[in-house]
Design an enzyme around this catalytic site. Structure first.
Site, PDB file in Angstrom:
ATOM      1  N   HIS A  37       0.841  -1.203   0.000  1.00  0.00           N
ATOM      2  CA  HIS A  37       0.000   0.000   0.000  1.00  0.00           C
ATOM      3  C   HIS A  37       0.877   1.255   0.000  1.00  0.00           C
ATOM      4  O   HIS A  37       0.563   2.239  -0.660  1.00  0.00           O
ATOM      5  CB  HIS A  37      -0.911   0.011   1.237  1.00  0.00           C
ATOM      6  CG  HIS A  37      -1.839  -1.168   1.318  1.00  0.00           C
ATOM      7  ND1 HIS A  37      -1.697  -2.157   2.262  1.00  0.00           N
ATOM      8  CD2 HIS A  37      -2.913  -1.510   0.589  1.00  0.00           C
ATOM      9  CE1 HIS A  37      -2.651  -3.052   2.101  1.00  0.00           C
ATOM     10  NE2 HIS A  37      -3.408  -2.697   1.091  1.00  0.00           N
ATOM     11  N   GLN A  61     -17.427  -8.423  -1.881  1.00  0.00           N
ATOM     12  CA  GLN A  61     -16.446  -9.161  -2.683  1.00  0.00           C
ATOM     13  C   GLN A  61     -15.974 -10.448  -2.003  1.00  0.00           C
ATOM     14  O   GLN A  61     -15.072 -11.109  -2.504  1.00  0.00           O
ATOM     15  CB  GLN A  61     -15.261  -8.269  -3.057  1.00  0.00           C
ATOM     16  CG  GLN A  61     -14.368  -7.896  -1.892  1.00  0.00           C
ATOM     17  CD  GLN A  61     -13.357  -6.840  -2.285  1.00  0.00           C
ATOM     18  OE1 GLN A  61     -13.708  -5.697  -2.555  1.00  0.00           O
ATOM     19  NE2 GLN A  61     -12.076  -7.217  -2.358  1.00  0.00           N
ATOM     20  N   ASP A 151      -2.723  -7.303  -8.006  1.00  0.00           N
ATOM     21  CA  ASP A 151      -4.066  -7.762  -8.391  1.00  0.00           C
ATOM     22  C   ASP A 151      -4.313  -7.326  -9.835  1.00  0.00           C
ATOM     23  O   ASP A 151      -5.152  -6.474 -10.099  1.00  0.00           O
ATOM     24  CB  ASP A 151      -5.107  -7.160  -7.452  1.00  0.00           C
ATOM     25  CG  ASP A 151      -4.832  -7.524  -6.007  1.00  0.00           C
ATOM     26  OD1 ASP A 151      -5.255  -8.605  -5.585  1.00  0.00           O
ATOM     27  OD2 ASP A 151      -4.150  -6.742  -5.301  1.00  0.00           O
ATOM     28  N   ARG A 188      -3.075 -10.641   3.771  1.00  0.00           N
ATOM     29  CA  ARG A 188      -3.363 -12.032   4.160  1.00  0.00           C
ATOM     30  C   ARG A 188      -2.105 -12.792   4.599  1.00  0.00           C
ATOM     31  O   ARG A 188      -2.229 -13.872   5.180  1.00  0.00           O
ATOM     32  CB  ARG A 188      -4.052 -12.783   3.022  1.00  0.00           C
ATOM     33  CG  ARG A 188      -5.485 -12.345   2.807  1.00  0.00           C
ATOM     34  CD  ARG A 188      -6.254 -13.306   1.910  1.00  0.00           C
ATOM     35  NE  ARG A 188      -7.681 -13.024   1.935  1.00  0.00           N
ATOM     36  CZ  ARG A 188      -8.329 -12.273   1.052  1.00  0.00           C
ATOM     37  NH1 ARG A 188      -7.677 -11.721   0.050  1.00  0.00           N
ATOM     38  NH2 ARG A 188      -9.637 -12.077   1.164  1.00  0.00           N
TER      39      ARG A 188
END
Ligand code: AMP
Length: 283
Positions: A37, A61, A151, A188
């Site tokens: 980030h 989502q 992503d 994660r």
């Protein structure tokens, strides 16, 4: 730093900046902020005067069997992180603000781009992302928005959404930020045990080895890719996908062409942690 949670507040902050000819860059996140980030925020700073970071774990989502309930939520630490990085405004809407309780009559459908990779494995995932990002773009109305290559399918879906729904903003993609051992940073990763942490970088290593073989001239990589997946399985990974796809339509490619650019994308479980990664390469 402003921290705002309502639509009228964030709209007013952004509108006032834009009236003063300030360029606003938007970095949407689900929080549990990390170096990935950070690189998005730093890239945003290079192209804009004021950075808006949103922190919102979007229920739309997550599938019913996925980790919405246990997804890491570290708001206080995230706000500290944003202060240190000179973020101008953090937008932290509630579910009530984002979705309200009224009956809904619209949803977003995605063709072709959603067939493979995470789109193929996680029904409803990109519809949920497209929905929330569409809403966030309309709420924040930034000049620029920054997303990560980590992503890539998400980036491609959003790029097409921006084009087809005429969102008035520029999209920028930031490269993948990795730990020293090569593991792509992810919120994660916090789920990984110590043993899993030691094994996890192997996913990227096997991807790098695959691209190196392809660079030596291997144009039909199917058996190479299945060998690499077997190597990963032997170390305890449960593979979801590990394949080469076209960059624009995200379709699997079995025969590569010289000088074309492709993406090798992979997803695999280590225990209950789902890892994804990709490498964009020229053949
Ligand atoms: P998330 O909070 O996981 O929804 O991610 C928010 C944004 O950060 C998305 O645009 C991601 O692609 C991006 N991102 C997450 N991890 C990384 C990473 N390791 N490197 C670069 N960007 C990342």
């Amino acid at each position: 730093m402003n921290v705002v949670s309502t639509i009228s507040e964030i709209r007013s902050v952004v509108k006032q900046l834009q009236l003063k000819e300030q360029k606003v860059a938007f970095v949407p996140t689900m929080g549990a902020l990390h170096g990935g980030h950070l690189s998005l925020i730093q890239l945003a700073k290079k192209v804009a005067d004021h950075i808006v970071v949103s922190i919102y774990v979007n229920p739309e989502q997550f599938g019913p069997a996925e980790d919405f309930g246990s997804y890491p939520r570290t708001l206080e630490r995230d706000l500290e992180f944003c202060i240190q990085e000179n973020v101008g405004t953090v937008f932290t809407p509630s579910d009530e603000v984002m979705y309200g309780n009224e009956e809904k009559f619209f949803r977003i459908e995605i063709d072709v781009l959603n067939e493979h990779l995470d789109g193929g494995s996680r029904p409803g995932y990109f519809q949920g992302i497209a929905l929330v990002v569409n809403k966030l773009f309309n709420i924040v109305q930034p000049d620029v928005a920054v997303f990560g290559q980590k992503d890539y399918q998400q980036f491609q879906v959003i790029q097409e959404m921006v084009n087809e729904f005429n969102h008035d903003l520029e999209l920028i993609m930031a490269p993948i930020e990795r730990a020293e051992d090569g593991l792509a940073l992810s919120s994660r990763n916090a789920y990984l045990s110590e043993t899993e942490k030691a094994i996890a970088p192997l996913l990227f290593k096997k991807m790098q080895e695959s691209v190196a073989e392809i660079h030596k001239g291997l144009l039909k990589p199917e058996s190479l890719l299945s060998r690499k997946q077997k190597d990963l399985e032997a170390k305890g990974f449960k593979n979801d996908y590990f394949n080469v796809y076209s960059m624009d339509r995200l379709q699997p490619v079995s025969k590569l062409s010289k000088k074309e650019t492709y993406i090798l994308a992979a997803a695999a479980y280590l225990g209950k942690t789902r890892l994804i990664d990709n490498i964009i390469f020229e053949c």
